[in-house]
Design an enzyme around this catalytic site. Sequence first.
Site, PDB file in Angstrom:
ATOM      1  N   GLU A  97       0.667  -0.749   0.517  1.00  0.00           N
ATOM      2  CA  GLU A  97      -0.254  -0.240   0.275  1.00  0.00           C
ATOM      3  C   GLU A  97       1.155   1.237  -0.226  1.00  0.00           C
ATOM      4  O   GLU A  97       2.614   1.359   0.375  1.00  0.00           O
ATOM      5  CB  GLU A  97      -1.094  -0.130   1.168  1.00  0.00           C
ATOM      6  CG  GLU A  97      -2.307  -0.374   0.609  1.00  0.00           C
ATOM      7  CD  GLU A  97      -3.074   0.852   0.110  1.00  0.00           C
ATOM      8  OE1 GLU A  97      -2.563   1.716  -0.257  1.00  0.00           O
ATOM      9  OE2 GLU A  97      -4.404   0.547   0.282  1.00  0.00           O
ATOM     10  N   ASP A 101      -4.522   5.372   6.539  1.00  0.00           N
ATOM     11  CA  ASP A 101      -4.713   6.493   6.632  1.00  0.00           C
ATOM     12  C   ASP A 101      -5.832   6.393   7.674  1.00  0.00           C
ATOM     13  O   ASP A 101      -5.451   6.068   9.565  1.00  0.00           O
ATOM     14  CB  ASP A 101      -5.463   7.482   5.603  1.00  0.00           C
ATOM     15  CG  ASP A 101      -5.445   8.850   5.906  1.00  0.00           C
ATOM     16  OD1 ASP A 101      -5.325   9.539   6.902  1.00  0.00           O
ATOM     17  OD2 ASP A 101      -6.654   9.070   5.411  1.00  0.00           O
ATOM     18  N   PHE A 150      -1.433  16.585   4.256  1.00  0.00           N
ATOM     19  CA  PHE A 150      -1.795  15.812   3.070  1.00  0.00           C
ATOM     20  C   PHE A 150      -0.277  15.580   2.416  1.00  0.00           C
ATOM     21  O   PHE A 150      -0.391  16.672   1.363  1.00  0.00           O
ATOM     22  CB  PHE A 150      -3.020  16.391   1.849  1.00  0.00           C
ATOM     23  CG  PHE A 150      -3.585  15.726   1.276  1.00  0.00           C
ATOM     24  CD1 PHE A 150      -4.225  14.460   1.613  1.00  0.00           C
ATOM     25  CD2 PHE A 150      -3.289  15.797   0.165  1.00  0.00           C
ATOM     26  CE1 PHE A 150      -4.916  13.480   0.513  1.00  0.00           C
ATOM     27  CE2 PHE A 150      -3.815  14.894  -1.585  1.00  0.00           C
ATOM     28  CZ  PHE A 150      -4.478  13.640  -0.362  1.00  0.00           C
ATOM     29  N   ARG A 163       1.625  11.841  -9.012  1.00  0.00           N
ATOM     30  CA  ARG A 163       1.931  11.269  -8.617  1.00  0.00           C
ATOM     31  C   ARG A 163       3.276  10.555  -8.718  1.00  0.00           C
ATOM     32  O   ARG A 163       3.897   9.901  -8.488  1.00  0.00           O
ATOM     33  CB  ARG A 163       1.139  10.098  -9.517  1.00  0.00           C
ATOM     34  CG  ARG A 163       0.066  10.096  -8.613  1.00  0.00           C
ATOM     35  CD  ARG A 163      -1.076   8.338  -9.210  1.00  0.00           C
ATOM     36  NE  ARG A 163      -2.717   8.691  -9.372  1.00  0.00           N
ATOM     37  CZ  ARG A 163      -2.762   8.005  -8.521  1.00  0.00           C
ATOM     38  NH1 ARG A 163      -3.145   8.189  -6.961  1.00  0.00           N
ATOM     39  NH2 ARG A 163      -4.737   8.854  -7.991  1.00  0.00           N
TER      40      ARG A 163
HETATM   41  P1  IMP Z   1      -7.510   4.883   4.994  1.00  0.00           P
HETATM   42  O1  IMP Z   1      -6.529   4.383   5.375  1.00  0.00           O
HETATM   43  O2  IMP Z   1      -8.709   4.075   4.098  1.00  0.00           O
HETATM   44  O3  IMP Z   1      -8.410   6.262   5.012  1.00  0.00           O
HETATM   45  O4  IMP Z   1      -8.059   5.193   3.245  1.00  0.00           O
HETATM   46  C1  IMP Z   1      -5.581   5.555   2.724  1.00  0.00           C
HETATM   47  C2  IMP Z   1      -6.446   5.481   1.373  1.00  0.00           C
HETATM   48  O5  IMP Z   1      -6.742   7.022   0.782  1.00  0.00           O
HETATM   49  C3  IMP Z   1      -5.180   5.786   0.889  1.00  0.00           C
HETATM   50  O6  IMP Z   1      -4.545   4.333   0.067  1.00  0.00           O
HETATM   51  C4  IMP Z   1      -5.282   6.964  -0.229  1.00  0.00           C
HETATM   52  O7  IMP Z   1      -5.208   6.110  -1.664  1.00  0.00           O
HETATM   53  C5  IMP Z   1      -5.486   7.588   0.125  1.00  0.00           C
HETATM   54  N1  IMP Z   1      -5.238   9.051   1.212  1.00  0.00           N
HETATM   55  C6  IMP Z   1      -5.035   9.354   2.566  1.00  0.00           C
HETATM   56  N2  IMP Z   1      -3.762   9.844   3.151  1.00  0.00           N
HETATM   57  C7  IMP Z   1      -3.620  10.642   2.127  1.00  0.00           C
HETATM   58  C8  IMP Z   1      -2.846  11.507   1.394  1.00  0.00           C
HETATM   59  O8  IMP Z   1      -1.668  11.950   2.640  1.00  0.00           O
HETATM   60  N3  IMP Z   1      -2.358  11.935   0.312  1.00  0.00           N
HETATM   61  C9  IMP Z   1      -2.711  11.084  -0.872  1.00  0.00           C
HETATM   62  N4  IMP Z   1      -3.962  10.141  -0.626  1.00  0.00           N
HETATM   63  C10 IMP Z   1      -3.690   9.401   1.125  1.00  0.00           C
HETATM   64 MG    MG Z   2      -3.837   3.944  -1.976  1.00  0.00          MG
END
Ligand code: IMP
Ligand code: MG
Length: 174
Positions: A97, A101, A150, A163
């Site tokens: 991954e 987050d 972010f 990216r």
């Molecule tokens: P979560 O852990 O389900 O909240 O989501 C994770 C996903 O949110 C990651 O795989 C990323 O695609 C996106 N994401 C979370 N934080 C960031 C960030 O700081 N920058 C860019 N994408 C992020």
């Molecule tokens: Mg992701």
Amino acid sequence: MAEHIVQMLSEEEVDDRIRELGAQISADYAGKTLHMICVLKGGSFYLCELAKRITVPVTLDFMSVSSYGGGTKTSGVVRIVKDLDQSLEGKDVLLVEDIVDSGRTLSYLMPLLKDRGPASLKLTTLLDKPDRRETDVKVDYTGFVIPDKFVVGYGLDYDQKYRNLPYIGVVEFS
Ligand code: IMP
Ligand code: MG
């Protein structure tokens, strides 16, 4: 509002850390074949760089997921947009991954993959933002623990941009 990117982790720092993780993973999987699964699109840059540093035999597969619900928060209900091509039965699987987050996506995905009968299932993430965690996610190999900002680069996007940056940066608005 104009946005600009402030570097948080340099290209060299990221590459050095991936090299270390590659060595550690190679040692942990000695004598085995590692089946690496990438969650598109964010994980793709990390997957490629990490796979290059792993010395045991590697096979690769890709999946793409999207979370239901709008807004900036992931809902935790994940839809598989592109499923894996190969079965996980009996394989030593490492999910790759870009960032953990809230943890909601992985809390959904890991049990789903576990149900497919891998011999083992581990998780690696390039970045971890523990301050934002809402669910319990066990990460086996973490690149960097970062503050709640972010970030973009190395596969991570803001509005599908950035990216391709070879480093990790913070998006700032001015
Ligand atoms: P979560 O852990 O389900 O909240 O989501 C994770 C996903 O949110 C990651 O795989 C990323 O695609 C996106 N994401 C979370 N934080 C960031 C960030 O700081 N920058 C860019 N994408 C992020
Ligand atoms: Mg992701």
